[in-house]
Design a protein around this motif. Structure first.
Motif, PDB file in Angstrom:
ATOM      1  N   VAL A  11       0.824  -1.097   0.070  1.00  0.00           N
ATOM      2  CA  VAL A  11      -0.192  -0.057  -0.086  1.00  0.00           C
ATOM      3  C   VAL A  11       0.872   1.252   0.236  1.00  0.00           C
ATOM      4  O   VAL A  11       0.707   2.265  -0.558  1.00  0.00           O
ATOM      5  CB  VAL A  11      -0.922   0.098   1.186  1.00  0.00           C
ATOM      6  CG1 VAL A  11      -1.780   1.182   1.211  1.00  0.00           C
ATOM      7  CG2 VAL A  11      -1.870  -1.087   1.188  1.00  0.00           C
ATOM      8  N   TYR A  12       1.944   1.408   0.538  1.00  0.00           N
ATOM      9  CA  TYR A  12       2.749   2.324   0.893  1.00  0.00           C
ATOM     10  C   TYR A  12       4.181   2.256   0.078  1.00  0.00           C
ATOM     11  O   TYR A  12       5.057   3.308   0.385  1.00  0.00           O
ATOM     12  CB  TYR A  12       2.966   2.725   2.279  1.00  0.00           C
ATOM     13  CG  TYR A  12       1.837   2.898   2.955  1.00  0.00           C
ATOM     14  CD1 TYR A  12       1.122   4.446   2.740  1.00  0.00           C
ATOM     15  CD2 TYR A  12       0.883   2.024   3.707  1.00  0.00           C
ATOM     16  CE1 TYR A  12      -0.016   4.552   3.410  1.00  0.00           C
ATOM     17  CE2 TYR A  12      -0.309   2.561   4.337  1.00  0.00           C
ATOM     18  CZ  TYR A  12      -0.837   3.604   4.337  1.00  0.00           C
ATOM     19  OH  TYR A  12      -1.905   3.881   4.890  1.00  0.00           O
ATOM     20  N   GLN A  13       4.131   1.387  -0.734  1.00  0.00           N
ATOM     21  CA  GLN A  13       5.253   1.410  -1.677  1.00  0.00           C
ATOM     22  C   GLN A  13       6.897   1.345  -0.589  1.00  0.00           C
ATOM     23  O   GLN A  13       7.792   2.033  -1.036  1.00  0.00           O
ATOM     24  CB  GLN A  13       5.752   2.279  -2.574  1.00  0.00           C
ATOM     25  CG  GLN A  13       4.519   2.218  -3.988  1.00  0.00           C
ATOM     26  CD  GLN A  13       3.096   2.756  -3.257  1.00  0.00           C
ATOM     27  OE1 GLN A  13       2.959   3.419  -2.838  1.00  0.00           O
ATOM     28  NE2 GLN A  13       2.176   1.772  -3.618  1.00  0.00           N
ATOM     29  N   GLY A  14       6.715   0.703   0.401  1.00  0.00           N
ATOM     30  CA  GLY A  14       7.755   0.478   1.511  1.00  0.00           C
ATOM     31  C   GLY A  14       8.105   1.766   2.290  1.00  0.00           C
ATOM     32  O   GLY A  14       9.162   1.894   2.941  1.00  0.00           O
ATOM     33  N   SER A  15       7.333   3.147   2.083  1.00  0.00           N
ATOM     34  CA  SER A  15       7.369   4.325   2.806  1.00  0.00           C
ATOM     35  C   SER A  15       6.966   3.968   4.378  1.00  0.00           C
ATOM     36  O   SER A  15       5.822   4.449   4.122  1.00  0.00           O
ATOM     37  CB  SER A  15       6.925   5.343   2.176  1.00  0.00           C
ATOM     38  OG  SER A  15       7.088   6.555   2.899  1.00  0.00           O
ATOM     39  N   VAL A  16       7.910   3.987   5.238  1.00  0.00           N
ATOM     40  CA  VAL A  16       7.371   4.101   6.636  1.00  0.00           C
ATOM     41  C   VAL A  16       6.829   5.441   7.041  1.00  0.00           C
ATOM     42  O   VAL A  16       5.891   5.441   7.683  1.00  0.00           O
ATOM     43  CB  VAL A  16       8.777   3.757   7.513  1.00  0.00           C
ATOM     44  CG1 VAL A  16       8.264   3.968   9.177  1.00  0.00           C
ATOM     45  CG2 VAL A  16       9.218   2.163   7.296  1.00  0.00           C
ATOM     46  N   THR A  17       7.359   6.419   6.419  1.00  0.00           N
ATOM     47  CA  THR A  17       6.805   7.867   6.583  1.00  0.00           C
ATOM     48  C   THR A  17       5.362   7.939   6.266  1.00  0.00           C
ATOM     49  O   THR A  17       4.437   8.527   7.083  1.00  0.00           O
ATOM     50  CB  THR A  17       7.839   8.873   5.939  1.00  0.00           C
ATOM     51  OG1 THR A  17       8.850   8.610   6.410  1.00  0.00           O
ATOM     52  CG2 THR A  17       7.287  10.334   6.205  1.00  0.00           C
ATOM     53  N   ASP A  18       5.124   7.482   4.894  1.00  0.00           N
ATOM     54  CA  ASP A  18       3.664   7.488   4.402  1.00  0.00           C
ATOM     55  C   ASP A  18       2.974   6.539   5.308  1.00  0.00           C
ATOM     56  O   ASP A  18       1.642   7.347   5.545  1.00  0.00           O
ATOM     57  CB  ASP A  18       3.666   6.958   2.897  1.00  0.00           C
ATOM     58  CG  ASP A  18       4.404   8.133   2.097  1.00  0.00           C
ATOM     59  OD1 ASP A  18       4.795   9.143   2.411  1.00  0.00           O
ATOM     60  OD2 ASP A  18       4.450   7.717   0.814  1.00  0.00           O
ATOM     61  N   LEU A  19       3.324   5.541   5.630  1.00  0.00           N
ATOM     62  CA  LEU A  19       2.278   4.618   6.686  1.00  0.00           C
ATOM     63  C   LEU A  19       1.995   5.148   7.896  1.00  0.00           C
ATOM     64  O   LEU A  19       0.790   5.406   8.304  1.00  0.00           O
ATOM     65  CB  LEU A  19       3.015   3.321   6.819  1.00  0.00           C
ATOM     66  CG  LEU A  19       2.541   2.350   7.757  1.00  0.00           C
ATOM     67  CD1 LEU A  19       1.302   1.770   7.376  1.00  0.00           C
ATOM     68  CD2 LEU A  19       3.385   1.364   8.273  1.00  0.00           C
ATOM     69  N   MET A  20       3.185   5.834   8.520  1.00  0.00           N
ATOM     70  CA  MET A  20       2.893   6.337   9.708  1.00  0.00           C
ATOM     71  C   MET A  20       2.187   7.795   9.968  1.00  0.00           C
ATOM     72  O   MET A  20       1.268   8.013  10.636  1.00  0.00           O
ATOM     73  CB  MET A  20       4.452   6.861  10.478  1.00  0.00           C
ATOM     74  CG  MET A  20       5.100   5.669  10.862  1.00  0.00           C
ATOM     75  SD  MET A  20       4.265   4.395  11.991  1.00  0.00           S
ATOM     76  CE  MET A  20       4.043   5.765  13.389  1.00  0.00           C
ATOM     77  N   SER A  21       2.266   8.587   8.687  1.00  0.00           N
ATOM     78  CA  SER A  21       1.695   9.754   8.452  1.00  0.00           C
ATOM     79  C   SER A  21       0.176   9.395   8.322  1.00  0.00           C
ATOM     80  O   SER A  21      -0.768  10.037   8.689  1.00  0.00           O
ATOM     81  CB  SER A  21       2.038  10.480   7.150  1.00  0.00           C
ATOM     82  OG  SER A  21       3.295  10.963   7.508  1.00  0.00           O
ATOM     83  N   ALA A  22      -0.051   8.505   7.420  1.00  0.00           N
ATOM     84  CA  ALA A  22      -1.527   8.092   7.224  1.00  0.00           C
ATOM     85  C   ALA A  22      -2.193   7.745   8.585  1.00  0.00           C
ATOM     86  O   ALA A  22      -3.432   7.981   8.805  1.00  0.00           O
ATOM     87  CB  ALA A  22      -1.633   6.885   6.334  1.00  0.00           C
ATOM     88  N   PHE A  23      -1.619   7.091   9.511  1.00  0.00           N
ATOM     89  CA  PHE A  23      -2.218   6.439  10.447  1.00  0.00           C
ATOM     90  C   PHE A  23      -2.510   7.513  11.592  1.00  0.00           C
ATOM     91  O   PHE A  23      -3.559   7.814  12.218  1.00  0.00           O
ATOM     92  CB  PHE A  23      -1.308   5.341  11.210  1.00  0.00           C
ATOM     93  CG  PHE A  23      -1.797   4.025  10.860  1.00  0.00           C
ATOM     94  CD1 PHE A  23      -2.780   3.247  11.139  1.00  0.00           C
ATOM     95  CD2 PHE A  23      -0.563   3.304   9.990  1.00  0.00           C
ATOM     96  CE1 PHE A  23      -3.061   2.044  10.572  1.00  0.00           C
ATOM     97  CE2 PHE A  23      -0.900   2.094   9.335  1.00  0.00           C
ATOM     98  CZ  PHE A  23      -2.221   1.409   9.861  1.00  0.00           C
ATOM     99  N   LEU A  24      -1.463   8.447  11.805  1.00  0.00           N
ATOM    100  CA  LEU A  24      -1.604   9.641  12.516  1.00  0.00           C
ATOM    101  C   LEU A  24      -2.764  10.648  12.283  1.00  0.00           C
ATOM    102  O   LEU A  24      -2.984  11.270  13.078  1.00  0.00           O
ATOM    103  CB  LEU A  24      -0.099  10.153  12.952  1.00  0.00           C
ATOM    104  CG  LEU A  24       0.851   9.404  13.349  1.00  0.00           C
ATOM    105  CD1 LEU A  24       2.305  10.024  13.447  1.00  0.00           C
ATOM    106  CD2 LEU A  24       0.470   8.894  14.834  1.00  0.00           C
ATOM    107  N   LYS A  25      -2.728  10.734  10.672  1.00  0.00           N
ATOM    108  CA  LYS A  25      -3.565  11.806  10.392  1.00  0.00           C
ATOM    109  C   LYS A  25      -5.013  11.371  10.494  1.00  0.00           C
ATOM    110  O   LYS A  25      -6.050  12.304  10.747  1.00  0.00           O
ATOM    111  CB  LYS A  25      -3.755  11.974   8.814  1.00  0.00           C
ATOM    112  CG  LYS A  25      -2.369  12.807   8.336  1.00  0.00           C
ATOM    113  CD  LYS A  25      -2.313  12.929   6.878  1.00  0.00           C
ATOM    114  CE  LYS A  25      -0.943  13.540   6.553  1.00  0.00           C
ATOM    115  NZ  LYS A  25      -0.663  13.514   4.860  1.00  0.00           N
ATOM    116  N   ASP A  26      -5.180  10.229  10.526  1.00  0.00           N
ATOM    117  CA  ASP A  26      -6.727   9.469  10.890  1.00  0.00           C
ATOM    118  C   ASP A  26      -6.924   9.119  12.112  1.00  0.00           C
ATOM    119  O   ASP A  26      -8.065   8.723  12.507  1.00  0.00           O
ATOM    120  CB  ASP A  26      -7.034   8.217   9.844  1.00  0.00           C
ATOM    121  CG  ASP A  26      -6.684   8.497   8.382  1.00  0.00           C
ATOM    122  OD1 ASP A  26      -7.211   9.895   7.877  1.00  0.00           O
ATOM    123  OD2 ASP A  26      -6.329   7.497   7.460  1.00  0.00           O
TER     124      ASP A  26
END
Length: 121
Positions: A86-101
């Protein structure tokens, strides 16, 4: 490895809760969530053994059942699958998505900061 089906995950949750189980103990533990027959649970366990998820000790009667795949191994695999798929290996994108929601408490924020500070990069 493939993701566990909902049924397999329910059974693994039981097995992850202890060392070994008799078939009746697994059936009883699942009664709260599923009213599966003894045969249904046995069929799942046998199939899961073929997938190397479960070990069946047939040297004793009655047979004993335990997990092969640990909860930590499975969770790590699922996290990596989600991260890469889902996040093409980007931990930053994963964490950002969780924290925004999600709303996090000040304590959770402090814990996250502590984890980041302790990481070796």
């Amino acid at each position: 490895m493939k993701s566990l089906s909902d049924a397999e995950l329910l059974i693994m949750e039981v097995l992850w809760g202890g060392q070994t189980f008799l078939l009746g103990e697994v059936v009883e533990a699942l009664k709260i969530k599923k009213h599966w027959s003894r045969n249904t649970v046995h069929t799942y366990l046998t199939r899961m053994e073929k997938k190397n998820l479960v070990k069946i000790d047939r040297t004793h009667e009655p047979h004993r059942y335990c997990y092969v795949l640990s909860r930590n191994e499975y969770l790590q695999w699922e996290r990596n699958r989600l991260l890469n798929m889902v996040y093409q290996g980007s931990v930053t994108d994963l964490m950002s998505a969780f924290l925004k929601d999600s709303k996090i408490t000040p304590e959770e924020k402090a814990k996250l900061n502590q984890i980041l500070d302790e990481m070796e990069v």
